[in-house]
Scaffold this motif. Sequence first.
Motif, mmCIF file in Angstrom:
data_model
loop_
_atom_site.group_PDB
_atom_site.id
_atom_site.type_symbol
_atom_site.label_atom_id
_atom_site.label_comp_id
_atom_site.label_asym_id
_atom_site.label_seq_id
_atom_site.Cartn_x
_atom_site.Cartn_y
_atom_site.Cartn_z
ATOM 1 N N SER A 601 0.819 -1.223 0.000
ATOM 2 C CA SER A 601 0.000 0.000 0.000
ATOM 3 C C SER A 601 0.847 1.265 0.000
ATOM 4 C CB SER A 601 -0.973 -0.008 1.192
ATOM 5 O OG SER A 601 -0.260 0.046 2.389
ATOM 6 N N VAL A 602 2.157 1.146 0.283
ATOM 7 C CA VAL A 602 3.036 2.318 0.160
ATOM 8 C C VAL A 602 3.066 2.784 -1.290
ATOM 9 C CG1 VAL A 602 5.388 3.179 0.490
ATOM 10 C CG2 VAL A 602 4.430 1.543 2.091
ATOM 11 N N LEU A 603 3.018 1.823 -2.213
ATOM 12 C CA LEU A 603 3.001 2.185 -3.638
ATOM 13 C C LEU A 603 1.721 2.917 -4.007
ATOM 14 C CD1 LEU A 603 4.410 -1.044 -5.305
ATOM 15 C CD2 LEU A 603 5.563 1.130 -5.066
ATOM 16 N N ASP A 604 0.686 2.708 -3.221
ATOM 17 C CA ASP A 604 -0.593 3.386 -3.483
ATOM 18 C C ASP A 604 -0.676 4.729 -2.787
ATOM 19 O OD1 ASP A 604 -1.444 1.215 -4.966
ATOM 20 O OD2 ASP A 604 -2.185 0.172 -3.202
ATOM 21 N N GLY A 605 0.420 5.151 -2.164
ATOM 22 C CA GLY A 605 0.447 6.489 -1.566
ATOM 23 C C GLY A 605 0.139 6.521 -0.083
ATOM 24 N N TYR A 606 0.259 5.406 0.602
ATOM 25 C CA TYR A 606 -0.002 5.393 2.044
ATOM 26 C C TYR A 606 1.304 5.517 2.823
ATOM 27 C CZ TYR A 606 -4.769 3.823 1.140
ATOM 28 O OH TYR A 606 -6.064 3.746 0.723
ATOM 29 N N ASN A 607 1.169 6.010 4.053
ATOM 30 C CA ASN A 607 2.291 5.963 4.993
ATOM 31 C C ASN A 607 2.167 4.679 5.803
ATOM 32 O OD1 ASN A 607 3.089 8.427 4.144
ATOM 33 N ND2 ASN A 607 2.365 9.553 5.934
ATOM 34 N N VAL A 608 3.245 3.921 5.869
ATOM 35 C CA VAL A 608 3.224 2.646 6.591
ATOM 36 C C VAL A 608 4.419 2.601 7.536
ATOM 37 C CG1 VAL A 608 3.341 0.135 6.363
ATOM 38 C CG2 VAL A 608 2.071 1.477 4.675
ATOM 39 N N ALA A 609 4.152 2.121 8.723
ATOM 40 C CA ALA A 609 5.246 1.923 9.679
ATOM 41 C C ALA A 609 5.197 0.483 10.175
ATOM 42 C CB ALA A 609 5.105 2.901 10.843
ATOM 43 N N VAL A 738 11.825 4.466 3.634
ATOM 44 C CA VAL A 738 11.778 4.409 2.170
ATOM 45 C C VAL A 738 10.685 5.377 1.694
ATOM 46 C CG1 VAL A 738 11.482 2.912 0.157
ATOM 47 C CG2 VAL A 738 12.411 1.971 2.282
ATOM 48 N N TYR A 739 11.058 6.244 0.766
ATOM 49 C CA TYR A 739 10.100 7.247 0.252
ATOM 50 C C TYR A 739 9.842 6.919 -1.211
ATOM 51 C CZ TYR A 739 12.274 9.452 4.290
ATOM 52 O OH TYR A 739 12.791 9.695 5.539
ATOM 53 N N ILE A 740 8.588 6.736 -1.524
ATOM 54 C CA ILE A 740 8.244 6.339 -2.903
ATOM 55 C C ILE A 740 7.306 7.381 -3.514
ATOM 56 C CG2 ILE A 740 7.147 4.580 -4.345
ATOM 57 C CD1 ILE A 740 7.912 2.545 -2.190
ATOM 58 N N THR A 741 7.679 7.815 -4.695
ATOM 59 C CA THR A 741 6.813 8.727 -5.443
ATOM 60 C C THR A 741 6.349 8.011 -6.703
ATOM 61 O OG1 THR A 741 8.129 10.568 -4.658
ATOM 62 C CG2 THR A 741 6.667 11.018 -6.508
ATOM 63 N N ALA A 742 5.039 7.973 -6.905
ATOM 64 C CA ALA A 742 4.477 7.314 -8.096
ATOM 65 C C ALA A 742 3.685 8.334 -8.893
ATOM 66 C CB ALA A 742 3.570 6.167 -7.675
ATOM 67 N N VAL A 743 4.158 8.597 -10.121
ATOM 68 C CA VAL A 743 3.456 9.564 -10.987
ATOM 69 C C VAL A 743 2.695 8.784 -12.051
ATOM 70 C CG1 VAL A 743 3.704 11.565 -12.506
ATOM 71 C CG2 VAL A 743 5.297 11.239 -10.608
ATOM 72 N N SER A 744 1.399 8.995 -12.056
ATOM 73 C CA SER A 744 0.571 8.285 -13.036
ATOM 74 C C SER A 744 0.886 8.788 -14.444
ATOM 75 C CB SER A 744 -0.912 8.517 -12.729
ATOM 76 O OG SER A 744 -1.676 8.048 -13.816
ATOM 77 N N VAL A 749 -1.218 12.380 -11.967
ATOM 78 C CA VAL A 749 -1.391 12.466 -10.515
ATOM 79 C C VAL A 749 -0.210 11.783 -9.825
ATOM 80 C CG1 VAL A 749 -2.788 11.607 -8.593
ATOM 81 C CG2 VAL A 749 -3.888 12.596 -10.591
ATOM 82 N N THR A 750 0.251 12.400 -8.736
ATOM 83 C CA THR A 750 1.391 11.854 -8.007
ATOM 84 C C THR A 750 0.926 11.273 -6.680
ATOM 85 O OG1 THR A 750 2.832 13.508 -8.993
ATOM 86 C CG2 THR A 750 3.659 12.406 -7.022
ATOM 87 N N LEU A 751 1.387 10.055 -6.397
ATOM 88 C CA LEU A 751 1.122 9.423 -5.102
ATOM 89 C C LEU A 751 2.440 9.394 -4.342
ATOM 90 C CD1 LEU A 751 -0.944 6.368 -6.364
ATOM 91 C CD2 LEU A 751 -1.840 8.499 -5.451
ATOM 92 N N LYS A 752 2.366 9.770 -3.051
ATOM 93 C CA LYS A 752 3.591 9.767 -2.248
ATOM 94 C C LYS A 752 3.409 8.838 -1.053
ATOM 95 C CE LYS A 752 5.506 14.246 -3.444
ATOM 96 N NZ LYS A 752 5.894 15.567 -2.968
#
Length: 921
Positions: A601-609, A738-744, A749-752
């Motif tokens: 779900s991090v790839l979907d723009g969520y913060n996960v710990a 780990v910081y992931i930025t996904a640009v559609s 649209v950018t997911l962070k």
Amino acid sequence: MPPTFKKPLDYDPGLAQQTLQKSYQNSDAAVEARKRTLLAELGLADEEYELDDEEEEEQYGEGEEGLGEGEENDEEPILTRGHKHTNGTASKAALPSYGYRDLFGKEMEGRRRQMIEVKGYEQYLMDLLNRSGEQLQALRAEKGLMYPGNVEVIPELQHELRMLQEENRNLRSSGARASTDGEASSRGSSNELAQQVSSLQQQLAVRDARLREAEAEAARLKARLAQAADGPSPRGAAPTAPVEELRALEALLAESQAALQAKERELTSVRASKAAAGGSADAVRELTKQRDDAVQAQELLQQQLAHARTDLATAEANFRAQQAAMAAATESEQAKALQKQMWSLTEQHSKKVEELEAELKQKQVMIQQLQATKSDALQAMKEMKGRMAAVKSDAAAAYKTQLMGVQAKLDEIHALREGVLEELVNFQAEIFSEKTITQMSRLVRDKEISRVRSAQSDLRTKMSELDQALKEARDETETVRQQAEQVAKIRELEAQGQIMHFREKWRTEFDKRRKLHNTVLELKGNIRVLCRVRPMLDKERGGMDAAAAAASMPVRCPTEETVRVAAVDNKAEKDFEFDRVLSPDEGQDKLYDEVAALVVSVLDGYNVAIMAYGQTGSGKTFTMEGPEGDPGVNLRALGDLFRLAGERAAEYAFTFSASVLEIYNEQIYDLLMNGAQDGDKLDVKQGPDGMYVPGLKMEEVKDMAEVTAMISRGKSNRSTYATNMNEHSSRSHLVLSVYITAVSKQSGVTLKGKLHLIDLAGSERLSRTGAQGDRLKEAQAINKSLSALGDVIQALQQRNAHIPYRNSKLTRLLEDSLGGNSKCVMIVNVSPATENVSETKCSLEFASRARKVELGKARVNVVSADGASGNGNGVSPSPSRGPASGRATPSGEGSMSRVASREQMTTSTGRRTPGPSGLSR
Ligand SMILES: Nc1ncnc2c1ncn2[C@@H]1O[C@H](COP(=O)(O)OP(=O)(O)OP(=O)(O)O)[C@@H](O)[C@H]1O
């Protein structure tokens, strides 16, 4: 003297003529009656004085001519011929002279005519006034009271007319009197008659003057009426030529009237002089003649005037007709223009229709062609398919036949080889038996040898033939294989369409599954708590083998959600329930399976710990890092993320970066920086993308090799300043972020997403460590941060308005990972050793409380294509700011409902046990 007058509007000559004739008749009748009365009084028979007008005219003319022409007829009575009962010659001599009577009669006739004319004129004026009144009424009705003065004029004129009528009556009576007087004077002298005539003429002059005034007034009225009628009209002025002509005629008439008046005045003066001189009949006659001429001229003029009026009426009618025609022409021109316009529009429309029809036809032809092409293509495809099927079946059949042939040949060769070998064996046996049994003759032996050699040669030949056959069979097999490959390729091409379809379907299903999975996780609650019981270490077994040691463990895992701590130190056995309990024999892969979905779900723009909690030596580092060859959560998570990012590369452009930090003694150290650092310098701050450490090095990583290198560099830096690495690692928190930025690629649209992987310091209680000095300081720092974590968890659990994130660097750093827009997994690691039971219980109780925390629904960190920040559920414009948005309403409906469902679930299963309320360690 007849008055002059102007033609009124809508003058009706017929009516005027009728009126005039009637007046004439009345007047004639009156005059005739009077004549007869006078003749009767004079003693004359009617017959004697019976004259019709023509004769009278003729007689007068002749008489006048005679008066003018011959002197000898001066004394001859004018009416001599009227005595019919006498012959011509005798009567002239016998009868007395009646010249005055004739003269009187003539005068009377003149007066009579004048009166008739006056009467006709009166009638005409009346008619004129009536019509003018009617027109005025109509105009007033039409225009309103535009000319109220006209109304006042008409009564004045009527009054004047009445006056004139009165005067006429007086004139008639005075005429009658004059007749009487004339009769008397006929017996007297002609002077009296002349005086009477003069008086009458004066009266007539006065009357004419008044009539002219009336006429002028009528003209003025007519002009005003004409002005009222024509003035407002915009169509144009009335024709002026006939009016001017009429005015000229009227002027001429006025001149002639003036001339007539002058003649009459002259006559009067002559008569006066005649009276003074004893009378001059000739002069009177002359003047009379001149006057008659003038009257005739006036009559002529009047006729011309009548003609002119008629012309004027005609011209006016023409003018009106022209106006009407002009109006009609204008209308017809407009109609023509409109019609022209309509024609032009119709033509344009028709042209357009034609063009569209042509286009339609073209399109229809194209459609037909396309349909024909399509049907041809379909037919060709059908044929191709048929041919392919035929080729396939042929190839398969040929392949089968060839294979069978090759197999048969191979079988044959094998059989031959078997036969040859058998023969050889037999032959050798024979040779050996000959050696041992008898001496063969050399000849026989040689013969046998040659036979054998021949047989060998045959065999070799056969072998070479077989080799050739085998080669051919191999070639055929190769050909068949190639054909089979071609068929397979064709099948592959056919299948590719289906593969695309299934891939698309898989993508859809995958998305659905992912969404459902996230939903399930959300419904489960945001802090998921897993429990992992490590195996007994060798040193903990006390010489027992693995099985015996396992059997003696005080910590067991009766179910996948339950961990049971045996009764130790007079404390009862206790069960703890978690989302998943991993027993000692469950490996790293099983544990990762439990957190993999959150990692994704991090790839979907969520913060996960994901944090590992537990006492020292409970297996936290083993869980997060893992030994070489058996990686833990960190590397598995990163490997999974890279793999999934690669799978989604068609839809998103991913960027990975990472940081490694350590919190030791409440100070942050950047493990990607070489050399010694001042831990005070790094602090946690809140930025637009959530919590961050200003100055912390973040490195972009593209694959697992870079990640591994980066982690080992961090570990190496950590070991350089830590004197005892093992002890140090137990007293510090290690955070790999780990910081992931996904640009559609489709929408921009950018997911962070952000993933914190935390290996917490040992959670053992301070009292139990018995530390002093630096150790005590370390323990206090650890205690502080873990206590702060406990406080935060408690505040979250109790849904307090204030969450004390700022009490430690750890909680401050995790503020946006323990907040409402994040997903959190706590892995509580426990030791199974008996000596650790007490700490194990503490850890399990802490984790139980953490499990009750509901963070609220997680949100996606979205930045729209235009740069505006947002989040998946639209709750907060800055999703990373957990405290501001996530817990602003801790008792919100969503949160409550989730708690309710969880508690309901607990009740129904009956397995959940509420932990102690305190969080002290
Ligand atoms: N699940 C496991 N399977 C096998 N061995 C384990 C497991 N968990 C832990 N161990 C072993 O237990 C020992 C202690 O583990 P580990 O160092 O990971 O504990 P820790 O909680 O990280 O301790 P510290 O807080 O001191 O870092 C190690 O030798 C490790 O190999």
